[in-house]
Design a protein around this motif. Structure first.
Motif, mmCIF file in Angstrom:
data_model
loop_
_atom_site.group_PDB
_atom_site.id
_atom_site.type_symbol
_atom_site.label_atom_id
_atom_site.label_comp_id
_atom_site.label_asym_id
_atom_site.label_seq_id
_atom_site.Cartn_x
_atom_site.Cartn_y
_atom_site.Cartn_z
ATOM 1 N N ARG A 106 2.861 36.647 27.979
ATOM 2 C CA ARG A 106 3.000 38.102 27.988
ATOM 3 C C ARG A 106 2.672 38.656 29.375
ATOM 4 N N ASN A 107 3.479 39.620 29.790
ATOM 5 C CA ASN A 107 3.198 40.438 30.982
ATOM 6 C C ASN A 107 3.081 39.638 32.277
ATOM 7 N N GLN A 108 3.773 38.492 32.342
ATOM 8 C CA GLN A 108 3.766 37.721 33.596
ATOM 9 C C GLN A 108 5.000 38.021 34.441
ATOM 10 N N TYR A 109 6.120 38.327 33.798
ATOM 11 C CA TYR A 109 7.363 38.575 34.506
ATOM 12 C C TYR A 109 7.797 40.021 34.300
ATOM 13 N N ARG A 110 8.412 40.590 35.329
ATOM 14 C CA ARG A 110 8.957 41.942 35.224
ATOM 15 C C ARG A 110 10.457 41.928 34.977
ATOM 16 N N ARG A 111 11.093 40.811 35.244
ATOM 17 C CA ARG A 111 12.559 40.715 35.162
ATOM 18 C C ARG A 111 12.930 39.326 34.667
ATOM 19 N N ALA A 112 14.002 39.260 33.888
ATOM 20 C CA ALA A 112 14.531 37.972 33.453
ATOM 21 C C ALA A 112 16.020 37.919 33.748
ATOM 22 N N VAL A 113 16.484 36.754 34.197
ATOM 23 C CA VAL A 113 17.899 36.515 34.433
ATOM 24 C C VAL A 113 18.310 35.366 33.518
ATOM 25 N N ILE A 114 19.127 35.677 32.515
ATOM 26 C CA ILE A 114 19.595 34.665 31.569
ATOM 27 C C ILE A 114 20.942 34.134 32.058
ATOM 28 N N CYS A 115 21.010 32.830 32.232
ATOM 29 C CA CYS A 115 22.242 32.186 32.719
ATOM 30 C C CYS A 115 23.017 31.640 31.532
ATOM 31 N N LEU A 157 11.884 35.627 35.832
ATOM 32 C CA LEU A 157 12.062 34.387 35.087
ATOM 33 C C LEU A 157 13.551 34.080 35.009
ATOM 34 N N PHE A 158 13.968 32.941 35.552
ATOM 35 C CA PHE A 158 15.344 32.489 35.431
ATOM 36 C C PHE A 158 15.430 31.562 34.223
ATOM 37 N N ALA A 216 16.994 30.055 40.708
ATOM 38 C CA ALA A 216 15.586 30.453 40.780
ATOM 39 C C ALA A 216 14.998 30.096 42.143
ATOM 40 N N GLY A 217 15.225 28.858 42.568
ATOM 41 C CA GLY A 217 14.669 28.435 43.851
ATOM 42 C C GLY A 217 15.247 29.200 45.024
#
Length: 416
Positions: free
Chosen positions: A376-385, A314-315, A329-330
């Protein structure tokens, strides 16, 4: 116009009279409805293309920008319109690289005689407005309004119904680009009365003498009377172009229920994994020319190579920065991007918003911090900009902790 009534439980009943949308789109392609926790206006049209309150594929944002650009230039049909409409509605899902390349090769270079300032409204429409502006090169400049107070000359105007009403526009009175503009295109996701945009039209005309303006939006519910009156008063041209036109017939609203969002404001949260050195991208709060915008895209391509494959990532944009997280993200192949907001919305069954969190703002200029509809439990990683100059470590730690509680294993930070 045919009336359509939207209801959210016993809390909100809203009736709109809607025209047929452009390009064969349906209203539900563009927006859903939610209840605002705001006494000035009880409802919120939640965009289904911006990636602000709802996570969206990054190609959808680019398609929305491209279709608005096509509407503004007078394109009503043809293969180009159909291709971008299919991307927005996700009837087709080409690779993001194909979407980006098609937009870049179809870019229209504006000559000096058509010098245009594209202007986006913070915080919600900055990504959409950049998506429109990047469809044009040559004498095309971009600037966004902001709630951030920073050094420099600025103009101010009010968005009366907003939870954070004062906007700033950083322009010097003798800016050479704007003094040579023949028109300004003001871009917002939704116009209810259009009065906020018209306040800015009046300000820009008084300051720079610009004769032509366009109000460009996804959804336009204004009746046009105030726009026409201002045209007559100032002797200028104000065009209104949208993907969907409507009229607000009635609103029946009960007091919203007590807030049912998770509240992380008193929690410590967790630290973020540090990212690469800051990208130091221009933020759009000061004027961006075509070369600036091309440079931002090139830097995002390089950053995406370092970030690696998006996969189940998730970006997440923060505050007024939506567009670069969508590009990252793209370019990384992620399925979705999303953004924090300072807009208070009630999470209710039958609403566009069904879950969310409140946290200390992750930047120094937002009145509050909210994030909605992270499953819940859809993404394993998040990148916060984030932005190095405005980031708030406490709010970011709370945001990272909340994302971890939604089943995300690793939360990283990218400094824009």
């Amino acid at each position: 116009m045919d009336p359509t009534t939207y209801t959210i439980g016993e809390t909100l009943r809203l009736t709109l009279a809607l025209e047929s949308p452009r390009f064969g789109l349906a209203p539900e392609d563009l927006f859903s409805l939610a209840v605002r926790d705001n006494p000035k206006r009880a409802f919120l049209f939640v965009s289904r293309v911006l990636g602000k309150h709802l996570s969206r594929p990054p190609a959808v944002l680019l398609a929305a920008g491209r279709l608005l650009a096509l509407a503004w230039t007078g394109s009503e049909d043809g293969e180009e319109v159909r291709w971008w409409t299919d991307v927005l509605t996700e009837r087709t899902t080409p690779l993001f690289s194909q979407v980006l390349d098609r937009r870049q090769t179809g870019r229209i270079d504006l000559p000096p005689s058509e010098r245009t300032l594209f202007l986006g409204f913070a915080e919600t429409a900055t990504g959409l407005a950049r998506g429109v502006a990047d469809c044009f090169g040559g004498e095309a400049g971009y600037l966004s309004t902001t709630r951030l107070h920073q050094p420099g000359d600025f103009l101010t105007f009010e968005e009366v119904h907003s939870h954070a009403s004062t906007h700033r526009l950083y322009l010097t009175p003798d800016d050479p680009f704007v003094k040579g503009c023949t028109r300004v295109v003001l871009i917002d996701d939704e116009l209810t009365t259009g009065n906020t945009a018209l306040s800015l039209v009046r300000l820009l005309h008084r300051q720079f003498g610009i004769p032509r303006f366009t109000l460009l939006s996804l959804l336009d519910n204004s009746d046009g009377k105030n726009r026409q009156a201002l045209e007559r008063e100032l002797g200028i041209e104000i065009q209104a172009v949208s993907l969907l036109r409507g009229r607000l017939v009635s609103v029946q609203a009960e007091p919203p229920p007590p807030p049912n969002l998770e509240d992380w404001r008193e929690r410590a949260g967790q630290p973020l994994f540090p990212g690469d050195p800051p990208l130091s991208l221009p933020d759009g709060r000061t004027l961006l020319n075509t070369r600036d915008r091309d440079g931002i895209l090139a830097q995002c391509r390089g950053a995406a190579n370092r970030l690696g494959e998006g996969g189940e990532t998730l970006f997440l944009g923060t505050g007024e920065r939506i567009y670069e997280p969508a590009l990252l993200a793209g370019l990384c192949g992620a399925a979705a991007f999303h953004s924090t907001t300072q807009s208070p919305v009630c999470a209710l069954a039958g609403s566009a918003i069904t879950s969310g969190v409140r946290f200390t703002p992750s930047d120094c200029y937002s009145a509050a911090g909210y994030l909605y509809n992270v499953p819940r439990n859809q993404y394993r990683r998040a990148v916060i900009c984030t932005e190095q100059s405005t980031r708030d470590p406490r709010g970011l730690a709370q945001l990272a902790g909340y994302l971890s509680s939604r089943g995300i294993d690793a939360v990283e930070e990218v400094l824009l």
